[in-house]
Design a protein around this motif. Structure first.
Motif, short mmCIF file in Angstrom:
data_model
loop_
_atom_site.label_atom_id
_atom_site.label_comp_id
_atom_site.label_asym_id
_atom_site.label_seq_id
_atom_site.Cartn_x
_atom_site.Cartn_y
_atom_site.Cartn_z
N LEU A 1 53.89 76.80 22.63
CA LEU A 1 53.72 76.86 24.08
C LEU A 1 55.04 76.63 24.81
CD1 LEU A 1 50.37 74.92 24.66
CD2 LEU A 1 50.75 77.38 24.77
N LEU A 2 55.80 75.64 24.38
CA LEU A 2 57.07 75.33 25.04
C LEU A 2 58.03 76.50 24.97
CD1 LEU A 2 57.65 71.62 23.94
CD2 LEU A 2 57.05 72.43 26.23
N VAL A 3 58.13 77.11 23.79
CA VAL A 3 59.02 78.26 23.64
C VAL A 3 58.49 79.44 24.46
CG1 VAL A 3 59.97 79.94 22.03
CG2 VAL A 3 59.85 77.53 21.38
N GLY A 4 57.19 79.68 24.43
CA GLY A 4 56.61 80.78 25.17
C GLY A 4 56.82 80.65 26.67
N LEU A 5 56.54 79.48 27.20
CA LEU A 5 56.72 79.25 28.63
C LEU A 5 58.19 79.34 29.03
CD1 LEU A 5 54.19 76.31 29.16
CD2 LEU A 5 53.96 78.66 30.01
N SER A 6 59.09 78.85 28.16
CA SER A 6 60.52 78.94 28.44
C SER A 6 60.98 80.39 28.46
CB SER A 6 61.30 78.15 27.40
OG SER A 6 62.69 78.20 27.68
N LEU A 7 60.49 81.19 27.53
CA LEU A 7 60.86 82.60 27.52
C LEU A 7 60.40 83.29 28.80
CD1 LEU A 7 60.08 83.65 23.83
CD2 LEU A 7 62.32 83.65 24.93
N ILE A 8 59.19 82.98 29.24
CA ILE A 8 58.65 83.63 30.43
C ILE A 8 59.42 83.22 31.68
CG2 ILE A 8 56.64 83.74 31.95
CD1 ILE A 8 54.91 83.51 29.40
N LEU A 9 59.65 81.92 31.86
CA LEU A 9 60.29 81.43 33.08
C LEU A 9 61.81 81.52 33.00
CD1 LEU A 9 60.29 80.07 35.83
CD2 LEU A 9 60.12 77.86 34.67
N HIS A 10 62.39 80.78 32.05
CA HIS A 10 63.85 80.64 32.00
C HIS A 10 64.56 81.95 31.67
CE1 HIS A 10 62.88 76.22 30.92
NE2 HIS A 10 62.99 76.38 32.23
N PHE B 1 61.71 85.52 34.15
CA PHE B 1 61.75 85.67 35.61
C PHE B 1 63.14 85.39 36.19
CE2 PHE B 1 57.08 85.01 35.19
CZ PHE B 1 56.69 86.20 35.80
N LEU B 2 63.84 84.39 35.65
CA LEU B 2 65.16 84.07 36.20
C LEU B 2 66.18 85.17 35.90
CD1 LEU B 2 65.47 80.22 35.61
CD2 LEU B 2 64.65 81.47 37.62
#
Length: 321
Positions: free
Chosen positions: A159-168, A171-172
């Motif tokens: 989850l942490l890696v997935g959310l980081s890929l999506i946001l950091h 989108f950025l």
């Protein structure tokens, strides 16, 4: 309850818009101390507004308010000893539309498009896809109905890696690419962190450049001449830990001190790296040893940063679990 939520969201929007609209006056007049007071008061007010809401809402409100307040401080510090060439329109565009802590790139807003924007957008889209696949994988692991402790251990890093890929990285990166179409020299805020050969390189040049810009301009540089580089560096890392306490511990009312400890460890290790370099110790010149060093000290203490209650109350719900 819904009516109260809309009222509180309206207050939140008004207070943050006020920070942005009034921020230029603080910057123009070099009111840096007043900007710090504004930041502290805004965070307290927003926290008290959302204290009885879900931790995710608390976290998002605190992060947004902190970023807006820190932008005023960082930009005021950045222009402290030179003429203010940033217009009010450029300031508003930067403050509302970009996560980085350097406003200078927006001085060229409206100029011809810069190269690289399309590649950034494509890169960001691909990372959102990869991150989404990891979130689906996390749901698949949960569906296996393994032992609760094993499920937690397996799902949390995914989850942490997935959310980081999506946001950091997603989108950025898209945001950076889109601004380049308008002549703004924006850049990746996360620059291939897996290639870092030291923690110094990771924290200063590769991971969350917005955060490193913020601490460098607002904390490290003003303190370096007064207390020396090592002390200023450690204070910068501890300040980073404090901001992470606001985002990761305060919303769940648990884990206090752990994020600060994590960043204190990182700061001590960065100082140790600098000491080794100055003494001619070549430990990190071997790329394999350097990468093992970075990954070990980044990952092993990470439960201090992303502590259990934050994972359970924020990360898992964000992924729909």
């Amino acid at each position: 309850m819904k009516a109260q939520l809309f009222t509180d969201l309206g207050y939140f929007a008004f207070s943050n818009l006020s920070i942005v609209l009034a921020g230029y006056a603080f910057i123009r007049r070099r009111l840096i101390f007043a900007a710090w007071v504004l930041l502290a008061a805004s965070i307290v007010a927003v926290y008290l507004t959302f204290v009885n809401y879900h931790p995710i809402l608390q976290m998002l409100a605190i992060i947004a308010t902190t970023f807006n307040g820190m932008k005023v401080i960082a930009v005021a510090e950045g222009y402290k000893n030179k003429p203010l060439t940033l217009t009010y329109k450029q300031w508003l565009t930067y403050a509302i539309g970009w996560v980085g802590m350097r406003a200078q790139p927006f001085e060229t807003l409206g100029k011809p498009a810069l190269p690289g924007g399309r590649d950034m957008v494509v890169f960001g889209i691909s990372r959102i896809v990869f991150g989404g696949l990891l979130l689906l994988a996390a749901h698949g692991i949960v569906a296996l109905r393994l032992a609760a402790s094993l499920t937690y251990v397996l799902v949390t890093p995914v989850l942490l890696v997935g959310l980081s890929l999506i946001l950091h990285f997603g989108f950025l990166s898209i945001s950076a690419g889109m601004w380049r179409f308008s002549g703004v020299n924006t850049y990746y805020l996360f620059r291939q962190p897996a290639k870092a050969l030291s923690l110094t390189e990771l924290w200063s040049k590769r991971w969350n450049i917005a955060f490193s810009e913020m601490t460098s301009v607002a904390i490290f540089r003003p303190l370096r001449k007064r207390v020396g580089t090592p002390v200023a560096l450690m204070i910068s890392f501890i300040f980073s830990g404090f901001l992470h306490e606001l985002a990761l511990s305060l919303p769940v009312n648990a884990g206090y001190g752990l994020p600060t400890l994590y960043f204190a460890i990182q700061g001590a290790l960065v100082i140790a790296e600098r000491s080794m370099q100055s003494r001619g110790i070549t430990l990190l010149q071997n790329k394999l040893v350097a990468r093992v060093w970075v990954f070990f000290w980044l990952i092993v203490p990470m439960p201090l940063l992303f502590h259990e209650q934050f994972i359970k109350q924020v990360v898992w719900p964000l992924a729909g679990l």
